[in-house]
Design an enzyme around this catalytic site. Structure first.
Site, mmCIF file in Angstrom:
data_model
loop_
_atom_site.group_PDB
_atom_site.id
_atom_site.type_symbol
_atom_site.label_atom_id
_atom_site.label_comp_id
_atom_site.label_asym_id
_atom_site.label_seq_id
_atom_site.Cartn_x
_atom_site.Cartn_y
_atom_site.Cartn_z
ATOM 1 N N LEU A 163 0.830 -1.209 0.000
ATOM 2 C CA LEU A 163 0.000 0.000 0.000
ATOM 3 C C LEU A 163 0.858 1.249 0.000
ATOM 4 C CD1 LEU A 163 -2.699 -0.965 2.669
ATOM 5 C CD2 LEU A 163 -2.952 -1.027 0.206
ATOM 6 N N GLY A 210 7.708 3.488 3.542
ATOM 7 C CA GLY A 210 8.319 4.573 4.286
ATOM 8 C C GLY A 210 9.778 4.251 4.561
ATOM 9 N N LYS A 247 7.611 -1.186 5.094
ATOM 10 C CA LYS A 247 6.501 -1.136 4.146
ATOM 11 C C LYS A 247 5.154 -1.195 4.857
ATOM 12 C CE LYS A 247 9.051 -3.522 0.552
ATOM 13 N NZ LYS A 247 9.385 -4.830 0.000
ATOM 14 N N LYS A 298 1.858 -2.556 9.104
ATOM 15 C CA LYS A 298 3.070 -1.755 8.988
ATOM 16 C C LYS A 298 4.212 -2.692 9.345
ATOM 17 C CE LYS A 298 4.235 2.994 10.205
ATOM 18 N NZ LYS A 298 3.866 4.135 11.041
ATOM 19 N N ASP A 354 3.421 15.733 13.996
ATOM 20 C CA ASP A 354 3.626 15.517 12.566
ATOM 21 C C ASP A 354 2.289 15.471 11.827
ATOM 22 O OD1 ASP A 354 5.118 15.240 10.311
ATOM 23 O OD2 ASP A 354 5.539 13.105 10.571
#
Lengths: 352, 467
Positions: B104, B107, B111, B127, B225
């Site tokens: 999907l 980062g 993944k 994640k 963030d």
């Protein structure tokens, strides 16, 4: 009209009837002491339910909002210690699932299915018009009253169609803790893509219930969930099992086959109309499935007028009669019987 | 994302060429994330690989092979009909009770893939952290541990929910099972005209962002963030604040929300962090980032920009920015209030809540921006399904868009086969065009019409010979 109060002393538990909510709630046969009438008492064990407790909220709040002869009524509900108690009328024949597992392992007679189906559709038509999708239509959520009226229950998995004051064309929410209902759910609901689903998803489940009532168990029963998913997504349409759908083996030798389908199933025949209804309900495309209202107009339900009443059709199953418990002797007897057979959970199995 | 096409031209010395080619030809690419077809090797005189960027691991090894062959001499354009395809293998992978699906997102830490809970059949996202990679990132492991412990205690409709977590000690991987989301606000913006959202849609999302943030601040969590990329959307259009990698939990006994470290994305940092203040009020950092986010989704621009991080921080530090003229009050006033340089003067969540822009219903907009497709799949179908279908019904069973099952018997297509069936070859070429087109368009912009890609353009130059 009997007035039911929030007073635990008014309710005397007679015997356990069954379990529900994955064993986290239990239904008891109980007596309303002031009136002497028998009722069903459902106890939700909130300690066991834990984070799913909102489901109990949903069920009670929604059920109390709905008023329809084919929807199980909740007289009153209250908190008792760690439990939530719900008082509802006694459904003397138990659920359709009980009937299947105790008396009709190979399925109910066609006429009984048609009567139950009509009642189910009446309830569903009402629920859909009220703006809810039930999402858990299955035989164990259809209860039969002593007079042979089918009542829908199990509203804890339902969801509103109206969100933020708007009637949604499609719903995307995947019901949480829906594990026991997965086999009945429509392909579009299970797919969880941007297409979403609507109240026609319940109609698919109706189709599954027709199969369940006719065959004795729901399609895909015992299959792994992921395989069930791929089968549904690929467009596998379950069927009613009878002589028209089961291919006959050579020489009609049923014992030699690799599957042990009883000859009763292989030799019976459901009407074409019932086959047709099941098929259109189970259509892969929700668009082509009729609404509950359209289904009710089907000619198959005209046969009900001429047919025997449901209690006669359900023999040898007998209702858990009010009479049994009316006098205290019987009640005591029932209690002692209960003590003797503590393993016995379904009291409706006894032939009174 | 680029498609590299290597073509190896026939080598004069036949034997040498043969051996070299074998070596290359036997290498089969497993290009992740592509549902279509992919070429494995070309005909006798040419080889083509396609790489969509996700298969970089596989490419690492290739470089060595290519070094032995003098690439410069072998570059050569190839006719599209010389490409050979292999149907993608969809091998079922189970992690605990979860069935692995496609990628999907990616980062720095690892993944994000789709998963399916095989018991409840609920879609999930996972994640995946590679512990090796984490060790290389400063504070990597600590941040992840912090993220996990934060996620565990958080429970709100607008905050991503951690469902499950486990570690695979053999593979040294950490799995966080999260709620499934179909896209992010950033993805939505990227596909929207003018990179901005219509007021009504922005209003709905911003309201949800405030709900989530109010909960977080109530739970003494500073996210630090907040940005469109970290605001995910579910199928039901519910916004979920995610990525708590740099979030900070204010100590229970701390007297206020003072923070000392700012680690978020530069463009969304407030002036106090840009100016390098030693300490600053934490909650106001999130307010500022929310302001930048609102500015961004309403205008398609950023209030502060810079060629590099120094310029950017210089601009933010000065605190001067312009709001386009078409932004009128009350939104203008709200943005000015949220982007005040002095954190103490900056709006609080309560002030934002009571602001006229939020209390009033925005005018209805002409359009709504829809979630962009994932790899050309508008519907965002379960990516786990092809794996399951392959597992249950055997290899070669494909599942097309209409839900029909198509059987593709040969796993490899050689040129000879292709020559024998010219018709099917043409179809395949088109299919290839379509599928790689899909990768491109999904990665660049939605709705682009087909345009010729490199391997098709060579059709016009069939006579191209190596110099």
């Amino acid at each position: 009209m009997i007035n039911y109060n929030i007073n635990i002393n008014d309710y005397k538990v007679v015997s356990p009837l069954s379990q529900c909510f994955e064993g986290k709630a239990a239904v008891y046969l109980a007596q309303h002491v002031p009136s002497g009438s028998m009722i069903a008492l459902k106890k939700f064990n909130m300690d066991a339910i834990r984070e799913d407790s909102y489901l109990v909220d949903v069920e009670i709040i929604l059920t109390r909002q709905l008023h329809h002869p084919n929807i199980l009524q909740y007289f009153i509900s209250f908190v008792q210690g760690p439990e939530v108690w719900v008082i509802s009328p006694l459904m003397a024949y138990g659920s359709c699932k009980d009937l299947l597992s105790q008396h009709f392992n190979d399925g109910l007679p066609e006429q009984a299915i048609i009567i139950i189906l009509r009642d189910l559709l009446e309830a569903l038509n009402y629920v859909h018009k009220k703006g809810f999708i039930h999402r858990a239509i299955r035989a164990s959520h259809i209860l039969i009253s002593p007079l042979g009226k089918a009542c829908l229950s199990g509203f804890r998995y339902s969801c509103p169609i109206i969100v933020n004051g708007k009637w949604q064309k499609t719903i995307h929410s995947f019901p949480s803790s829906t594990k026991p209902n997965l086999n009945w759910l429509s392909p579009e609901l299970l797919e969880q893509n941007l297409v979403g689903y609507n109240e026609k998803s319940d109609i698919y489940s109706v189709g599954m219930v027709i199969c369940e009532l006719a065959n004795g168990s729901e399609p895909f029963a015992g299959m792994s969930k992921t395989l069930m998913l791929t089968e549904k997504v690929r467009g596998c349409i379950p069927q009613l099992l009878d002589c028209t759908t089961i291919p006959r083996e050579e020489g009609d030798d049923f014992s030699g086959g690799d599957c042990d389908i009883s000859p009763k199933i292989v030799n019976r025949r459901f009407s074409d109309d019932l086959h047709k209804i099941a098929e259109i309900c189970l259509n892969q495309e929700s668009y082509y499935r009729p609404t509950a209202e359209q289904l009710l107009a089907d000619s198959i339900f005209k046969t009900i007028k001429k047919s025997m009443p449901l209690p006669d059709l359900l023999k040898p199953a007998l209702p858990l009669s009010d009479k049994v418990a009316y006098n205290t002797d019987d009640l005591e007897e029932l209690k002692s019987l209960n003590n003797f057979s503590s393993l016995e959970i379904y009291s409706c199995e006894w032939d009174f | 994302m680029s498609e590299n096409i290597y073509a190896v031209n026939p080598v004069e010395k036949d034997i040498e060429a043969d051996t070299e080619e074998r070596e290359l030809a036997n290498r089969i690419f497993s290009v992740e994330s592509d549902d279509g077809l992919k070429p494995i090797n070309a005909a006798e005189n040419a080889e083509i690989w396609l790489n969509d960027g996700h298969g970089t691991d596989d490419l690492d090894g290739i470089d060595d092979d290519l070094e032995t062959v003098n690439i410069g001499n072998f570059f050569h354009r190839v006719d599209s009909d010389q490409i050979i395809y292999q149907t993608k293998k969809k091998r079922l992978k189970l992690i605990g009770k979860y069935v692995m699906g496609d990628l999907l997102g990616e980062g720095a830490y690892g993944k994000v893939k789709e998963m399916l809970d095989s018991e409840t059949l609920c879609r999930r996202a996972v994640k995946i952290f590679k512990e090796k990679k984490l060790r290389r990132i400063p504070n990597g492991e600590q941040n992840v541990q912090k993220e996990i412990s934060l996620l565990r205690k958080l429970s709100h409709k607008n905050v991503i929910h951690l469902i499950d977590e486990f570690r695979d000690p053999e593979k040294q991987k950490l799995y966080l099972i999260l709620e499934f989301c179909v896209g992010s606000l950033q993805g939505l913006l990227d596909s929207a005209p003018g990179k901005k959202l219509p007021a009504q849609q922005a209003h709905v999302y911003f309201g949800q962002l405030l709900d989530g943030l109010e909960y977080l601040h109530g739970a003494r969590v500073v996210h630090k963030d907040i940005k469109p990329g970290n605001l995910l959307l579910t199928m039901e259009q519910v916004l979920k604040i995610s990525d708590f990698g740099v979030a900070e939990s204010i100590d229970f006994f701390a007297k206020d929300d003072t923070c000392y470290i700012g680690q978020g994305s530069p463009a969304f940092q407030p002036p106090e962090i840009a100016n390098g203040a030693d300490s600053f009020p934490g909650f106001k950092v999130d307010i500022w980032s929310c302001g930048v986010t609102l500015y961004n989704i309403m205008t398609g621009k950023y209030p502060f920009e810079g060629d590099n991080i120094y310029r950017l921080f210089e601009n933010i530090g000065r605190g001067d920015f312009e709001i386009p003229d078409d932004i009128q009050d009350p939104l203008r006033d709200l943005l000015l209030g949220m982007l005040r340089k002095d954190p103490l003067e900056r709006f609080s969540l309560q002030q934002i809540r009571q602001h006229p822009w939020l209390t009033r219903k925005p005018p209805p907009s002409e359009y709504t921006v829809r979630i962009p497709p994932l790899k050309n799949d508008e519907l965002h179908n379960m990516t786990v399904l092809p794996y399951l279908i392959d597992h249950y019904y055997g290899p070669g069973t494909c599942y097309d868009e209409d839900g029909n099952v198509t059987y593709e018997e040969p796993e490899y297509f050689t040129e000879r086969e292709l020559n024998a069936a010219e018709e099917s070859r043409k179809q395949l070429a088109e299919q290839f065009n379509g599928s790689s087109q899909a990768n491109r368009s999904s990665n660049s912009k939605r709705g682009k019409k087909k345009r010729p890609i490199s391997c098709m353009t060579v059709r016009t130059l069939p006579m191209c010979k190596p110099s």
